[in-house]
Design a protein around this motif. Sequence first.
Motif, PDB file in Angstrom:
ATOM      1  N   THR A 119       0.790  -1.373   0.150  1.00 52.01           N
ATOM      2  CA  THR A 119      -0.079   0.035  -0.057  1.00 52.01           C
ATOM      3  C   THR A 119       1.058   1.171   0.196  1.00 52.01           C
ATOM      4  OG1 THR A 119      -0.045   0.152   2.492  1.00 52.01           O
ATOM      5  CG2 THR A 119      -1.757  -1.240   1.344  1.00 52.01           C
TER       6      THR A 119
ATOM      7  N   ILE B  27     -13.560   2.023   5.355  1.00 47.90           N
ATOM      8  CA  ILE B  27     -12.708   1.887   4.197  1.00 47.90           C
ATOM      9  C   ILE B  27     -13.809   1.643   2.771  1.00 47.90           C
ATOM     10  CG2 ILE B  27     -11.395   0.185   2.813  1.00 47.90           C
ATOM     11  CD1 ILE B  27     -10.163  -0.739   5.524  1.00 47.90           C
TER      12      ILE B  27
ATOM     13  N   THR C   9     -13.953   1.043  -1.118  1.00 49.06           N
ATOM     14  CA  THR C   9     -13.012   0.437  -2.351  1.00 49.06           C
ATOM     15  C   THR C   9     -13.576   0.808  -3.554  1.00 49.06           C
ATOM     16  OG1 THR C   9     -14.380  -1.478  -2.801  1.00 49.06           O
ATOM     17  CG2 THR C   9     -12.794  -1.855  -1.132  1.00 49.06           C
TER      18      THR C   9
ATOM     19  N   VAL D  69     -11.306   6.236   4.694  1.00 51.04           N
ATOM     20  CA  VAL D  69     -10.176   5.564   3.943  1.00 51.04           C
ATOM     21  C   VAL D  69     -10.512   5.093   2.641  1.00 51.04           C
ATOM     22  CG1 VAL D  69      -8.141   4.187   3.944  1.00 51.04           C
ATOM     23  CG2 VAL D  69      -9.089   5.223   6.142  1.00 51.04           C
TER      24      VAL D  69
ATOM     25  N   VAL E 150      -9.634   3.416  -1.104  1.00 54.93           N
ATOM     26  CA  VAL E 150      -8.737   2.742  -1.767  1.00 54.93           C
ATOM     27  C   VAL E 150      -8.845   2.475  -3.128  1.00 54.93           C
ATOM     28  CG1 VAL E 150      -7.860   1.707   0.615  1.00 54.93           C
ATOM     29  CG2 VAL E 150      -9.631   0.607  -0.958  1.00 54.93           C
ATOM     30  N   ASP E 151      -7.874   2.453  -3.944  1.00 53.04           N
ATOM     31  CA  ASP E 151      -8.224   2.111  -5.185  1.00 53.04           C
ATOM     32  C   ASP E 151      -6.922   1.371  -5.814  1.00 53.04           C
ATOM     33  OD1 ASP E 151     -10.400   2.691  -7.331  1.00 53.04           O
ATOM     34  OD2 ASP E 151      -8.297   2.534  -8.331  1.00 53.04           O
TER      35      ASP E 151
ATOM     36  N   ALA F  40      -9.839   9.418  -3.715  1.00 56.35           N
ATOM     37  CA  ALA F  40      -8.652   9.277  -2.826  1.00 56.35           C
ATOM     38  C   ALA F  40      -8.335  10.647  -2.141  1.00 56.35           C
ATOM     39  CB  ALA F  40      -7.618   8.524  -3.227  1.00 56.35           C
TER      40      ALA F  40
ATOM     41  N   LEU G 108      -5.266   5.757  -0.277  1.00 55.99           N
ATOM     42  CA  LEU G 108      -4.416   4.641  -0.222  1.00 55.99           C
ATOM     43  C   LEU G 108      -4.369   3.719  -1.530  1.00 55.99           C
ATOM     44  CD1 LEU G 108      -4.322   3.545   3.241  1.00 55.99           C
ATOM     45  CD2 LEU G 108      -2.502   4.491   2.403  1.00 55.99           C
ATOM     46  N   THR G 109      -3.268   3.409  -2.044  1.00 59.69           N
ATOM     47  CA  THR G 109      -3.197   2.478  -3.494  1.00 59.69           C
ATOM     48  C   THR G 109      -3.265   0.961  -2.904  1.00 59.69           C
ATOM     49  OG1 THR G 109      -2.031   4.192  -4.633  1.00 59.69           O
ATOM     50  CG2 THR G 109      -2.117   1.915  -5.552  1.00 59.69           C
ATOM     51  N   VAL G 110      -4.124   0.190  -3.306  1.00 63.11           N
ATOM     52  CA  VAL G 110      -3.975  -1.195  -3.038  1.00 63.11           C
ATOM     53  C   VAL G 110      -3.862  -2.059  -4.162  1.00 63.11           C
ATOM     54  CG1 VAL G 110      -5.258  -0.924  -0.897  1.00 63.11           C
ATOM     55  CG2 VAL G 110      -6.334  -1.447  -2.975  1.00 63.11           C
TER      56      VAL G 110
ATOM     57  N   LEU H 258      -5.852  -4.756   2.488  1.00 59.92           N
ATOM     58  CA  LEU H 258      -6.808  -4.091   2.994  1.00 59.92           C
ATOM     59  C   LEU H 258      -6.918  -4.483   4.484  1.00 59.92           C
ATOM     60  CD1 LEU H 258      -9.986  -5.344   0.590  1.00 59.92           C
ATOM     61  CD2 LEU H 258      -8.757  -2.855   0.827  1.00 59.92           C
TER      62      LEU H 258
ATOM     63  N   VAL I  62      -4.330  -2.084   5.531  1.00 64.51           N
ATOM     64  CA  VAL I  62      -5.009  -0.522   5.683  1.00 64.51           C
ATOM     65  C   VAL I  62      -5.914  -0.436   6.896  1.00 64.51           C
ATOM     66  CG1 VAL I  62      -6.472   0.944   4.734  1.00 64.51           C
ATOM     67  CG2 VAL I  62      -4.930  -0.084   3.187  1.00 64.51           C
TER      68      VAL I  62
END
Length: 346
Positions: A2, A21, A23, A45, A47-48, A56, A63-65, A77, A80
């Motif tokens: 991440t 979170i 997504t 939070v 994420v992508d 974001a 955050l990058t996942v 995840l 995170v």
Amino acid sequence: MTSLLTTRPDAVPGGAAPAVIVTGAGGPAGIAVVRRLIALGHRVVAVDADPTATGAALATVGLTVPRADHPHFVDALVAVATAQGADALIPTVAEELPALSAGADRLAAAGVATWLADPAAVAVCCDKAAFARTLRAAGVPHPPTTDTTSALVEVPGPWVVKPRAGRGSRGVRLLDRRSEVVEALCTDPSLVAQTRLHGREFTADTLVSRTGEILTVVPRWREETKAGISVKGTTFDSEAVTDVVVGALEAVGLTGPANVQGFVAPDGDAAVVEINPRFSGGLPLTLAAGADVVSAYLTGIREPDRQLEHLWFTPGVSMRRYHAEVFTDRSGAPVADPSVSAAVWA
């Protein structure tokens, strides 16, 4: 695994309320969910897999996942959630649901609550041929559909040919000649052919309780779309549409959020074309009409035994979508929007 995209001053987990979170922060649905949660004061939070995902920059933390098909997607995840103090996860990408269902126990062990639809129901919704068979068996109006040339005689034209597993308008072709449909199906076995429906196109945003109770059905006309996403629409009330939407949801056994797409024919009959087991890109219109499906879903995630209330909406609410920009510097910190009053940024 991440990497930090953006962090606002209030993002430090210490002493703060648990985060949510979200997504798919780069898609319209993810952005809509992030914006609603932020407006309600939640710590979000986002994420992508895309390091430049717009949602974001709108969230408390971005955050990058990895993509959902990556073996360490759930690991990311969990990491995170642990780092950011998250206790709930809202997915907005249908393709992520199988991986999330498989990893739900690991997320729960990390303190992250989820509410995910039955994987079998998700699989039916994501397979247009299986979906057609399911609705036909349940007697729910649905356009004749086939994935074989031998059964094409039972599917009158004109036709729409589309990927068996796809979303939006990607790979969709409108064909008028049977020979073209036969060629398409023979060339690519991943395609299905459907009778092309005529009339007014609608999407209904829905939320189904964990026990199968329909909590809301919010139909809206798709008055203009771009790349499969509604950019103009109006909510409306219709018993015929609500009945066919409820029938489709019950046929597949879906729970949680979903958007149901279909057509109302000139004679008033309604038919369902597909169900997406996630929030829709046109979600802001449903929220503006008064049905806060995002808050209800989050409550259902955090309090699985709570009986959720029915959500009502106002018909006749219209949406006209326009482009908006989010600016950040090299570190990911917000840069002032020149079209907004300077007082907002003071």
